[in-house]
Design a protein around this motif. Structure first.
Motif, short mmCIF file in Angstrom:
data_model
loop_
_atom_site.label_atom_id
_atom_site.label_comp_id
_atom_site.label_asym_id
_atom_site.label_seq_id
_atom_site.Cartn_x
_atom_site.Cartn_y
_atom_site.Cartn_z
N GLU A 68 -2.97 -2.54 -4.88
CA GLU A 68 -1.52 -2.68 -4.87
C GLU A 68 -0.86 -1.44 -5.44
O GLU A 68 -1.32 -0.88 -6.44
CB GLU A 68 -1.13 -3.91 -5.69
CG GLU A 68 0.33 -4.27 -5.58
CD GLU A 68 0.65 -5.61 -6.24
OE1 GLU A 68 1.83 -5.83 -6.51
OE2 GLU A 68 -0.27 -6.41 -6.48
N ASP A 69 0.19 -1.00 -4.77
CA ASP A 69 1.01 0.08 -5.31
C ASP A 69 2.46 -0.16 -4.88
O ASP A 69 2.78 -1.25 -4.40
CB ASP A 69 0.49 1.47 -4.90
CG ASP A 69 0.58 1.76 -3.41
OD1 ASP A 69 1.25 1.00 -2.68
OD2 ASP A 69 -0.02 2.75 -2.97
N HIS A 70 3.30 0.83 -5.02
CA HIS A 70 4.73 0.67 -4.71
C HIS A 70 5.00 0.34 -3.24
O HIS A 70 6.07 -0.12 -2.90
CB HIS A 70 5.50 1.94 -5.13
CG HIS A 70 5.14 3.14 -4.31
ND1 HIS A 70 3.99 3.86 -4.54
CD2 HIS A 70 5.77 3.73 -3.27
CE1 HIS A 70 3.93 4.86 -3.67
NE2 HIS A 70 5.00 4.81 -2.89
N ARG A 71 4.03 0.57 -2.36
CA ARG A 71 4.20 0.28 -0.93
C ARG A 71 3.85 -1.15 -0.56
O ARG A 71 4.21 -1.63 0.49
CB ARG A 71 3.36 1.24 -0.10
CG ARG A 71 3.73 2.70 -0.29
CD ARG A 71 2.70 3.60 0.30
NE ARG A 71 1.45 3.49 -0.49
CZ ARG A 71 0.33 4.12 -0.20
NH1 ARG A 71 0.26 4.90 0.87
NH2 ARG A 71 -0.73 3.98 -0.95
N GLY A 72 3.07 -1.83 -1.43
CA GLY A 72 2.64 -3.19 -1.14
C GLY A 72 1.18 -3.39 -1.51
O GLY A 72 0.64 -2.69 -2.37
N THR A 73 0.53 -4.32 -0.83
CA THR A 73 -0.84 -4.70 -1.15
C THR A 73 -1.74 -4.58 0.07
O THR A 73 -1.33 -4.90 1.19
CB THR A 73 -0.89 -6.16 -1.64
OG1 THR A 73 -0.02 -6.29 -2.76
CG2 THR A 73 -2.30 -6.58 -2.05
#
Length: 141
Positions: free
Chosen positions: A12-17
């Motif tokens: 998971e990061d700022h773009r999604g999972t």
């Protein structure tokens, strides 16, 4: 061969999972389908497979996958040990049930969805699909 869990993970990061199971091989997979049990009948049971292996991955909600090793296809013992593995959308794991087992799929939440990857071509399913009464083995005890 025995049932097993093929563990994956989530990134998971700022773009999604991204959910993944990198150790799962599609080498023997012939087809797939998605199971969505209705709310009034959350258990789909019992379906046995002499030849087909099943690989279950939860894509929404959560499920219990119940399974028994069949001792006699025509008249299996009602005393077989029921084993259960829980899967949820957050787990990112595949539950592998080899040929020789019967399984029951129990959804634990509304709108749960499970993808099943099968190793047997559709043309051979009628020779392999063995159904037992939904209460043949009691998953609740």
């Amino acid at each position: 061969m025995k049932p097993k869990i093929i563990q994956g993970g989530n990134f998971e990061d700022h773009r999604g999972t991204i959910s993944y199971v990198n150790d799962f091989s599609f080498k023997d997979i012939e087809r797939f389908y998605i199971i969505s049990n209705c709310e009034t009948n959350p258990i789909r049971a019992w379906q046995g497979h002499k030849l087909d292996a099943k690989n279950f991955y939860c894509i929404s909600g959560s499920f219990k996958i119940h399974f028994v090793k069949i001792d006699n296809w025509e008249n299996p013992s009602k005393d077989l040990t029921i084993e259960t593995i829980t899967a949820s959308v957050t787990d990112s794991k595949i539950i592998h049930i080899p040929a020789g087992y019967a399984n029951a799929i129990e959804s634990l939440e509304k709108d749960s969805k499970l993808i099943s990857f099968s190793t047997l071509p559709l043309s051979q399913v009628s020779e392999d699909d063995i159904r037992y009464d939904s209460n043949y083995w009691n998953v609740n005890g």
